[in-house]
Scaffold this active site. Structure first.
Site, mmCIF file in Angstrom:
data_model
loop_
_atom_site.group_PDB
_atom_site.id
_atom_site.type_symbol
_atom_site.label_atom_id
_atom_site.label_comp_id
_atom_site.label_asym_id
_atom_site.label_seq_id
_atom_site.Cartn_x
_atom_site.Cartn_y
_atom_site.Cartn_z
ATOM 1 N N HIS A 67 20.235 13.940 4.023
ATOM 2 C CA HIS A 67 19.436 12.838 4.581
ATOM 3 C C HIS A 67 19.189 11.760 3.522
ATOM 4 C CE1 HIS A 67 18.600 15.813 7.738
ATOM 5 N NE2 HIS A 67 18.333 16.639 6.732
ATOM 6 N N SER B 275 28.863 -11.561 -8.877
ATOM 7 C CA SER B 275 28.087 -12.491 -8.057
ATOM 8 C C SER B 275 28.160 -13.870 -8.685
ATOM 9 C CB SER B 275 26.621 -12.044 -7.957
ATOM 10 O OG SER B 275 25.810 -13.070 -7.405
#
Length: 484
Positions: free
Chosen positions: A155, A285
């Site tokens: 999870h 970026s």
């Protein structure tokens, strides 16, 4: 400039291998058509039809199209509105002795469908080789990190420890299933063969004066000359479009595997535990100079999603083929089938590039383990106390209280997990304090993970890659250089 002024699919212009892009090129398509016409003529001559040696030789000498012939074929198609007949005419111009017998008794699908089956089988061969190399690369990675403990996640929450290598075997196992599926799909592909306009072979029965045996021999001979073991026993004008489903579905399943692998690596990159390759001059970026975005894995996920939806086209196309055929499959298949193979090719080559340059950060991994392991070790601490004569319930309550205090430090104050320091400071735990280092050794929390890696590679990976074609590909395969 013309290339910059018209749309080009990035699948071929930007990403795909030259090998796969050439397979679905016009040059390969029309070369294959000519080879199929040659095979038909050779078989018809062998079975007694009046076809000259000169015709056969001229066909053999002109299997590849020149630029001029492409122009002629384009003009003929514009005039005749029929691509196959345009190429029959063009082939006849360079093989005039064969002009009268090219395509003798055949329907258009003799060349179009049989060529497609050749491309499906060849494309699967290319993908099988690439997949074998990828499995080999990831298996080397798994073996290298077979015993490096790492925090497991269920999870996406901290769970019991595993190893970096064991996690990689989960990826490899799914790739092995994909390899099995691609091999099955390739081995199952037959040939449409020589079946005539609606699949009844009526035109060939007429050519051989009602001799059914010769018609069957013709089908078998052309199938053999074209490199196939068998032809489908019955067809309509086309081979059943369910074959496309059988081929594209395993490719989509491969896409699902690739997406899972790339997603895992993207998540690990966020945790700073494992990263994909990143060149020294690469920019992550345009604004944030510090960034190292997982561009390769993002590309895999992006293209894998496209790959996973393509079988829907094949399913819908197969479902609407009226009676012996309808032409609404043609334009769809011209797009869907090449895109499926080109996309799968790119996904595999990108994953190979990633696998060849994965960067592991053991110290970051160890730090994350250190943050969580004290909580996981509480059961071991309780058991050690009991073995030293302690009371299990009392020990449980002691460790529970300290655990909650440590959790408060982590969650509420943003500090490090100090559970072990609290244990060391509490006289209650004096009987086992000399055992704490051993009780907290991450290697004791990974179970049989290293042994599972060894056994998995030995019993499953090595046999799966033992095929000659895969060994040859692995031995020849160099590192993949990623395109822009």
């Amino acid at each position: 400039m013309e290339n910059f002024e018209t749309y080009q699919t990035p699948l071929s212009s930007r990403y795909a291998s030259k090998e796969m892009a050439r397979l679905f090129s016009p040059a390969m398509r029309f070369h294959t058509w000519r080879k199929l016409w040659l095979n038909l003529a050779v078989a018809e001559k062998e079975l007694g039809l009046p076809i000259s040696d000169e015709a056969i030789e001229q066909m053999k000498a002109n299997l590849d199209l020149t630029a001029e012939q492409f122009e002629i074929a384009a003009q003929e198609e514009k005039k005749r509105r029929h691509d196959v007949m345009a190429h029959v005419h063009t082939f006849g111009q360079v093989a005039p002795a064969a002009a009268g017998i090219i395509h003798l008794g055949a329907t258009s699908c003799y060349v179009t469908d049989n060529a497609d089956l050749i491309f499906l089988r060849t494309g699967l061969t290319y993908l099988i080789r690439s997949l074998g190399i990828l499995i080999s690369r990831l298996s080397s990675f798994a073996a290298q990190y077979r015993d490096l403990p790492t925090l497991g996640f269920t999870h996406f929450q901290p769970a019991q420890l595993t190893t970096v290598g064991k996690r990689a075997t989960l990826w490899i196992q799914e790739l092995l299933w994909d390899l099995r599926n691609l091999l099955r799909a390739r081995e199952d592909i037959g040939f449409r063969g020589v079946k005539g306009t609606t699949g009844t072979q009526a035109s060939f029965l007429a050519l051989f004066d009602g001799d059914h045996d010769k018609v069957e021999q013709l089908d078998e001979l052309v199938t053999k000359l074209s490199g196939f073991e068998y032809s489908y026993p019955v067809t309509s004008q086309t081979y059943s479009r369910k074959i496309d489903i059988d081929v594209l579905t395993p490719l989509a399943s491969l896409g699902a595997t690739a997406h899972k692998i790339a997603t895992d690596i993207r998540l690990l990159a966020n945790l700073k535990e494992i990263e994909e390759p990143f060149e020294s001059t690469q920019i992550g970026s345009s604004a944030m100079a510090y960034k190292r975005n997982p561009m390769r894995c993002e590309r895999v996920c992006s293209l894998a999603r496209h790959l996973m939806i393509l079988p829907q086209n094949a399913l819908m196309t197969a479902s609407v083929q009226w009676f012996e055929r309808t032409l609404d499959d043609s334009a769809n298949r011209r797009i869907t089938i090449p895109e499926a193979f080109l996309t799968a090719d790119i996904v595999l080559s990108t994953l190979q590039n990633i696998s060849e340059g994965l960067v592991v950060y053991p110290k970051v991994i160890a730090r994350r383990i250190a943050q969580e392991l004290p909580f996981m070790a509480t059961e071991n601490i309780i058991m050690a106390l009991v073995k030293n004569g302690g009371d299990r319930q009392e020990a449980h309550e002691k460790i529970r209280v300290l655990s909650h205090e440590a959790a408060h430090q982590v969650k509420q104050l943003g500090l490090e997990n100090d559970l072990i320091d609290r244990v060391k400071s509490d006289p209650y735990f004096d009987p086992i304090k000399d055992q704490l280092e051993q009780l907290l050794d991450p290697a004791t929390f990974v179970g049989r993970a290293p042994q599972q890696v060894d056994k998995f590679i030995k019993d499953w990976v090595v046999p799966a890659l033992a095929r000659d074609e895969l060994q040859e590909a692995i031995n020849k395969g160099g590192k993949v250089e990623l395109s822009v």
